[in-house]
Design a protein around this motif. Structure first.
Motif, PDB file in Angstrom:
ATOM      1  N   HIS A 409       5.242 -13.177   3.592  1.00  0.00           N
ATOM      2  CA  HIS A 409       4.035 -12.814   4.304  1.00  0.00           C
ATOM      3  C   HIS A 409       3.303 -14.048   4.786  1.00  0.00           C
ATOM      4  O   HIS A 409       3.552 -15.158   4.330  1.00  0.00           O
ATOM      5  CB  HIS A 409       3.122 -11.965   3.409  1.00  0.00           C
ATOM      6  CG  HIS A 409       2.606 -12.695   2.217  1.00  0.00           C
ATOM      7  ND1 HIS A 409       3.296 -12.759   1.027  1.00  0.00           N
ATOM      8  CD2 HIS A 409       1.465 -13.402   2.024  1.00  0.00           C
ATOM      9  CE1 HIS A 409       2.605 -13.467   0.161  1.00  0.00           C
ATOM     10  NE2 HIS A 409       1.507 -13.870   0.723  1.00  0.00           N
ATOM     11  N   CYS A 434      -1.737 -11.259   4.962  1.00  0.00           N
ATOM     12  CA  CYS A 434      -2.760 -11.141   3.919  1.00  0.00           C
ATOM     13  C   CYS A 434      -4.003 -11.912   4.356  1.00  0.00           C
ATOM     14  O   CYS A 434      -3.902 -13.073   4.746  1.00  0.00           O
ATOM     15  CB  CYS A 434      -2.222 -11.700   2.595  1.00  0.00           C
ATOM     16  SG  CYS A 434      -3.440 -11.691   1.262  1.00  0.00           S
ATOM     17  N   HIS A 455       2.222  -4.924   8.207  1.00  0.00           N
ATOM     18  CA  HIS A 455       1.552  -4.633   6.937  1.00  0.00           C
ATOM     19  C   HIS A 455       0.375  -5.592   6.807  1.00  0.00           C
ATOM     20  O   HIS A 455       0.554  -6.811   6.822  1.00  0.00           O
ATOM     21  CB  HIS A 455       2.514  -4.822   5.756  1.00  0.00           C
ATOM     22  CG  HIS A 455       3.707  -3.933   5.803  1.00  0.00           C
ATOM     23  ND1 HIS A 455       3.758  -2.714   5.173  1.00  0.00           N
ATOM     24  CD2 HIS A 455       4.901  -4.086   6.415  1.00  0.00           C
ATOM     25  CE1 HIS A 455       4.931  -2.151   5.386  1.00  0.00           C
ATOM     26  NE2 HIS A 455       5.649  -2.967   6.146  1.00  0.00           N
ATOM     27  N   ARG A 457      -3.119  -6.589   4.511  1.00  0.00           N
ATOM     28  CA  ARG A 457      -3.853  -6.432   3.261  1.00  0.00           C
ATOM     29  C   ARG A 457      -4.994  -7.442   3.242  1.00  0.00           C
ATOM     30  O   ARG A 457      -4.866  -8.550   3.742  1.00  0.00           O
ATOM     31  CB  ARG A 457      -2.943  -6.682   2.044  1.00  0.00           C
ATOM     32  CG  ARG A 457      -1.809  -5.682   1.879  1.00  0.00           C
ATOM     33  CD  ARG A 457      -2.338  -4.302   1.531  1.00  0.00           C
ATOM     34  NE  ARG A 457      -1.274  -3.358   1.269  1.00  0.00           N
ATOM     35  CZ  ARG A 457      -0.683  -2.615   2.204  1.00  0.00           C
ATOM     36  NH1 ARG A 457      -1.070  -2.745   3.464  1.00  0.00           N
ATOM     37  NH2 ARG A 457       0.281  -1.773   1.896  1.00  0.00           N
ATOM     38  N   GLY A 458      -6.112  -7.048   2.629  1.00  0.00           N
ATOM     39  CA  GLY A 458      -7.228  -7.978   2.583  1.00  0.00           C
ATOM     40  C   GLY A 458      -8.325  -7.587   1.643  1.00  0.00           C
ATOM     41  O   GLY A 458      -9.478  -7.414   2.076  1.00  0.00           O
ATOM     42  N   PRO A 459      -8.051  -7.403   0.342  1.00  0.00           N
ATOM     43  CA  PRO A 459      -9.147  -7.101  -0.586  1.00  0.00           C
ATOM     44  C   PRO A 459     -10.210  -8.189  -0.542  1.00  0.00           C
ATOM     45  O   PRO A 459      -9.915  -9.364  -0.710  1.00  0.00           O
ATOM     46  CB  PRO A 459      -8.440  -7.063  -1.955  1.00  0.00           C
ATOM     47  CG  PRO A 459      -6.999  -6.828  -1.643  1.00  0.00           C
ATOM     48  CD  PRO A 459      -6.749  -7.491  -0.334  1.00  0.00           C
ATOM     49  N   ASP A 481       0.646  -0.449   8.551  1.00  0.00           N
ATOM     50  CA  ASP A 481       0.176  -0.126   7.195  1.00  0.00           C
ATOM     51  C   ASP A 481      -1.007  -1.039   6.914  1.00  0.00           C
ATOM     52  O   ASP A 481      -0.828  -2.244   6.741  1.00  0.00           O
ATOM     53  CB  ASP A 481       1.311  -0.342   6.201  1.00  0.00           C
ATOM     54  CG  ASP A 481       0.894  -0.021   4.769  1.00  0.00           C
ATOM     55  OD1 ASP A 481      -0.226   0.480   4.578  1.00  0.00           O
ATOM     56  OD2 ASP A 481       1.688  -0.286   3.851  1.00  0.00           O
ATOM     57  N   VAL A 482      -2.207  -0.487   6.906  1.00  0.00           N
ATOM     58  CA  VAL A 482      -3.426  -1.271   6.734  1.00  0.00           C
ATOM     59  C   VAL A 482      -4.134  -0.764   5.486  1.00  0.00           C
ATOM     60  O   VAL A 482      -4.371   0.447   5.343  1.00  0.00           O
ATOM     61  CB  VAL A 482      -4.357  -1.145   7.961  1.00  0.00           C
ATOM     62  CG1 VAL A 482      -5.578  -2.043   7.798  1.00  0.00           C
ATOM     63  CG2 VAL A 482      -3.597  -1.496   9.237  1.00  0.00           C
ATOM     64  N   ALA A 483      -4.481  -1.683   4.595  1.00  0.00           N
ATOM     65  CA  ALA A 483      -5.141  -1.267   3.356  1.00  0.00           C
ATOM     66  C   ALA A 483      -6.110  -2.348   2.903  1.00  0.00           C
ATOM     67  O   ALA A 483      -5.917  -3.536   3.145  1.00  0.00           O
ATOM     68  CB  ALA A 483      -4.109  -0.987   2.263  1.00  0.00           C
ATOM     69  N   ASP A 484      -7.186  -1.895   2.248  1.00  0.00           N
ATOM     70  CA  ASP A 484      -8.121  -2.775   1.540  1.00  0.00           C
ATOM     71  C   ASP A 484      -8.764  -3.809   2.462  1.00  0.00           C
ATOM     72  O   ASP A 484      -8.957  -4.964   2.074  1.00  0.00           O
ATOM     73  CB  ASP A 484      -7.400  -3.474   0.384  1.00  0.00           C
ATOM     74  CG  ASP A 484      -6.787  -2.489  -0.579  1.00  0.00           C
ATOM     75  OD1 ASP A 484      -7.494  -1.578  -1.010  1.00  0.00           O
ATOM     76  OD2 ASP A 484      -5.586  -2.612  -0.869  1.00  0.00           O
ATOM     77  N   LEU A 485      -9.117  -3.398   3.657  1.00  0.00           N
ATOM     78  CA  LEU A 485      -9.798  -4.265   4.604  1.00  0.00           C
ATOM     79  C   LEU A 485     -11.162  -3.671   4.948  1.00  0.00           C
ATOM     80  O   LEU A 485     -11.344  -2.460   4.930  1.00  0.00           O
ATOM     81  CB  LEU A 485      -8.988  -4.410   5.897  1.00  0.00           C
ATOM     82  CG  LEU A 485      -8.086  -5.632   6.075  1.00  0.00           C
ATOM     83  CD1 LEU A 485      -7.348  -5.551   7.398  1.00  0.00           C
ATOM     84  CD2 LEU A 485      -8.877  -6.929   6.004  1.00  0.00           C
ATOM     85  N   ARG A 519      -7.994   3.006   2.066  1.00  0.00           N
ATOM     86  CA  ARG A 519      -9.048   2.213   1.428  1.00  0.00           C
ATOM     87  C   ARG A 519      -9.658   1.184   2.381  1.00  0.00           C
ATOM     88  O   ARG A 519      -9.936   0.049   2.021  1.00  0.00           O
ATOM     89  CB  ARG A 519      -8.512   1.520   0.174  1.00  0.00           C
ATOM     90  CG  ARG A 519      -7.998   2.482  -0.879  1.00  0.00           C
ATOM     91  CD  ARG A 519      -7.488   1.745  -2.098  1.00  0.00           C
ATOM     92  NE  ARG A 519      -6.436   0.797  -1.761  1.00  0.00           N
ATOM     93  CZ  ARG A 519      -5.157   1.127  -1.557  1.00  0.00           C
ATOM     94  NH1 ARG A 519      -4.790   2.388  -1.657  1.00  0.00           N
ATOM     95  NH2 ARG A 519      -4.264   0.205  -1.256  1.00  0.00           N
TER      96      ARG A 519
END
Length: 771
Positions: A409, A434, A455, A457-459, A481-485, A519
């Motif tokens: 990544h 990320c 994909h 991600r980014g908490p 696929d997008v999550a935690d942004l 999320r």
């Protein structure tokens, strides 16, 4: 065992100088002893500096009509006995002669090495050691005073300290073939033996062990200074290898047990190993074009290769994963650091890999042994047992093993240009990106287009477009696929974006076959009129029929829409699951629409478990049902709206439609277990429906177990046409409305035969509810 008293002189093996005083009778013997004492004192000083070559004494083959010639450059050396040897001319020496002769003059003309006791010269094919040795002879004559009857009438005037060249056979090394590869291997094996490679490696396994000496050469003494190895075939010189035996001046370690760990000998050997390899490579450039293990016995811990060398082929199993660019000014430091290590035996077990540097701006390639104490990934030790990565002895090997089992990544961090994450990617390439935690403030939209699988991600990361409504747009990719942004658009657009969407969201994903958004927190700003959304995904209308209808999943997102804007907009989905999302207003005024599905076609729609607050229109499917005949409205295959909570907020001056739930144009409809609420008295005064059904419907329509609170008309059912099915089952049952009005259900009478209504009830509000 004799003991010594402190302070008492210890004169064993001491130099004894004649004591001169007036009146002493001097003899020739006295002066000879004085010369010997001075010579021994000089030898002790020479031994302290260490044996080796100080200057010159380079040996080179002389090519010409006569075979067996070498040229020796003038220079200065010190033998192991401390004797200083000086060669004052550049003689050309014939190594093979018919008979032994000795030079007696001082002209510098050298004959054969001569026969020394125990070391007869033998000419012929084979490997030889060329040395420089001391020689002395008497020169001139002077008359003698005949005090002693035995004295001759004259004697020698001078005794000359000279030097001579000796050629000694090396019997321990030989080859059966004389082809180029065999000769190269012999030269490498001979250097390995004389550079004490195997012995040095063995000595480093245990403190105090002495390295194995080089090959036995009959007649070699401590008075000889080795100059070069010479390999001869048929009286012709095949090669001259100086640095296999040549050493510069250097003292040994002060402590014998540490002699292979410390001291000048280590430095001279390191230098000689490098120069021997470079010398053999210069004499035989073809060595760089073949695998080193096929022709050489060893490699130095650092060396240079020509710029065009295929270093992967040359190094073979020792090759690194890639070459590294090195600034020319850093090269001497890297080289010096690497030369401190032991050489590498190519057929030895456990030979470590190399690191290859390409000098920035051009020049040769530098390879160095991967030393663990040098801070490169290949050179930093890794505990494979604790890391559960068998065979990973260093960090680079651990990284490569992890890369083989996990996704590769890219990473963005605040302050880095977002486009840098896409550098080098081609259409269709996959991307795993990320975002490091922090706020990313941009004045433009970050666009990811035409890739394969994406994909993100980014908490803890927030992407902000301070100049527009869209912070991130994914377009035309294989999947997303997008999550935690978290995303935010701080300035709504015109509502007529050049993409053809009409609305853009802070996160916009369009024309992408597979979409999964989880999320995510998205926010759009206030505006007058519908001009932005928190989240937009789907297929543009002009792409319908040209691209596959997308499969969408949007779950567990928090979407905050500004005044008069929209929370979630889905366009032309093949299938869509909108699950457990929270859509709300920013608090200043009501948002226009909570969740909307529109366009020209749709497949299975599952809208379940969502919470919509502060909206004029709650959840709507097919809200564009006023389209022209040639551009028909949405026709969904199946619509399921289940267990959602919708709380409306009205100001009273809205001009558009107002509803809690809306479904139009669907083959199958299920509205189940929803709670729709309109606080206050606005529902009794305005034309607002808890559920509005308006459009074309197929064989099945079910409205069950819903609670409508605060609406004058809970359900409005207005089919616009029949689809010609043989049978229909339209049911509205077991629903509850709460409010002061008596009406519950409004339906078009033309379709009352297809409609089953039962057990629907309106309950008056409780007193505390009226408050």
């Amino acid at each position: 065992m004799a003991t010594r008293a402190l302070g008492s002189p210890i004169a064993d093996q001491s130099i004894r100088n004649p004591n001169f005083f007036n009146g002493r009778l001097l003899t020739g013997g006295d002066l000879t002893r004085e010369q010997q004492a001075r010579a021994e004192s000089d030898a002790q000083l020479g031994r302290a500096h260490g044996p080796g070559i100080a200057t010159g004494l380079e040996v080179a083959r002389v090519d010409g009509s006569e075979p067996g010639l070498v040229r020796v450059q003038r220079g200065l050396a010190v033998s192991a006995t401390g004797r200083v040897l000086m060669l004052g001319t550049d003689p050309v020496v014939k190594l093979v002669q018919a008979a032994e002769t000795a030079s007696t003059g001082g002209s510098g003309d050298f004959g054969a090495c001569g026969a020394l006791p125990g070391a007869p010269y033998v000419a012929g094919d084979g490997l030889f050691l060329l040395t420089l040795a001391p020689a002395s002879f008497a020169e001139g004559s002077v008359p003698v005073l005949a005090l002693d009857p035995v004295n001759a009438r004259c004697s020698s005037d001078s005794r000359v300290d000279a030097v001579k060249l000796r050629l000694l056979r090396v019997d321990d090394l030989s080859i059966a073939s004389t082809d180029a590869a065999a000769v190269a291997n012999l030269r490498s094996r001979a250097a390995w033996a004389y550079l004490r490679g195997a012995g040095w490696l063995a000595a480093h396994r245990g403190l105090g062990s002495a390295p194995t000496p080089g090959p036995v050469v009959a007649g070699l003494t401590d008075c000889d200074v080795p100059l070069a190895l010479v390999y001869m075939v048929g009286q012709a010189v095949v090669f001259v290898d100086a640095w296999a035996v040549r050493r510069r001046l250097a003292p040994s370690a002060a402590s014998t047990p540490w002699s292979t760990w410390l001291g000048g000998t280590n430095d001279t050997l390191a230098e000689a190993r490098l120069l021997q390899f470079q010398g053999q490579l210069a004499d035989t450039p073809a060595l760089a074009d073949a695998p080193a293990a096929g022709v050489l016995a060893w490699l130095p811990p650092a060396g240079m290769l020509p710029a065009g060398t295929d270093w992967r082929r040359f190094l073979g199993p020792l090759q690194p994963a890639r070459e590294v660019t090195l600034a020319p000014g850093d090269a001497p430091v890297v080289l010096a650091e690497a030369l401190r290590a032991d050489p590498i035996e190519l057929d030895g077990a456990g030979a470590r890999r190399m690191r290859v540097y390409r000098l920035d701006g051009g020049g040769p390639l530098l390879f160095v042994r991967d030393l663990r104490h040098v801070r490169h990934a290949e050179q930093v030790w890794f505990d494979a047992t604790r890391g559960a990565l068998p065979g990973a002895d260093d960090v680079q090997q651990a990284i490569e093993q992890l890369r083989a089992t996990t996704c590769r990544h890219r990473v963005l961090w605040p302050g880095r240009a977002p486009e840098s994450a896409l550098a080098g990617l081609k259409p269709g390439d996959d991307l795993v990106l990320c975002f490091e935690p922090g706020e990313y403030r941009w004045e433009r939209t970050f666009v990811i287009a035409d890739l394969g699988q994406v994909h993100l991600r980014g908490p803890g990361a927030t992407l902000v477009n301070v100049a527009g409504e869209c912070a991130l747009r994914i377009e035309g990719c294989g999947s997303a696929d997008v999550a935690d942004l978290a995303l935010e658009g701080r300035r709504p657009g015109s509502g007529k974006d050049k993409t053809g969407l009409g609305l853009l969201g802070a996160l916009t994903v369009v024309d992408t076959a597979q979409v999964r958004i989880e999320r995510v927190q998205a926010r759009c700003a206030d505006a007058e009129g519908l001009r932005a959304a928190a989240l937009v995904c789907g297929l543009r209308t002009e792409a319908v029929g040209k691209r596959a209808a997308p499969q969408l999943l949007v779950s567990d997102c928090v979407l905050t829409a500004g005044a008069d804007q929209q929370g979630l907009l889905v366009l032309n989905p093949g299938a869509a699951q909108l699950l457990r999302n929270r859509v709300r207003g920013s608090g200043k005024a009501a948002l226009q629409r909570g969740i909307g599905v529109g366009g020209r076609s749709a497949g299975l729609l599952q809208i379940e478990g969502n919470l919509v607050r502060d909206a004029v229109c709650g959840i709507g499917v097919g809200i564009s049902d006023s389209a022209r005949e040639e551009d028909p409205a949405l026709s969904a295959e199946r619509v399921q709206i289940e267990r959602n909570q919708v709380v409306l907020q009205l100001r009273g001056d809205e001009k558009s439609l107002r509803f809690g739930l809306f479904v139009g144009n669907a083959d199958s409809v299920l509205v189940l277990g929803n709670h729709v609420r309109l606080p206050g008295s606005a529902g009794r005064q305005l034309d607002v429906h808890g559920l509005r059904l308006h459009g074309l419907y197929g064989a099945q329509l079910t409205v069950r177990d819903n609670l409508f609170d605060g609406f004058a008309q809970a359900v409005a059912f207005q089919p616009t046409d029949k689809r010609g099915e043989l049978a229909r089952l339209w049911r509205v049952e077991d629903n509850v409305a709460r409010g002061d009005e008596k009406g519950f259900f409004q339906a078009v009478t033309d379709f009352k035969d297809e409609l089953v209504r039962r057990d629907n009830h309106r309950l008056e509000r409780l007193k505390e509810d009226k408050a």
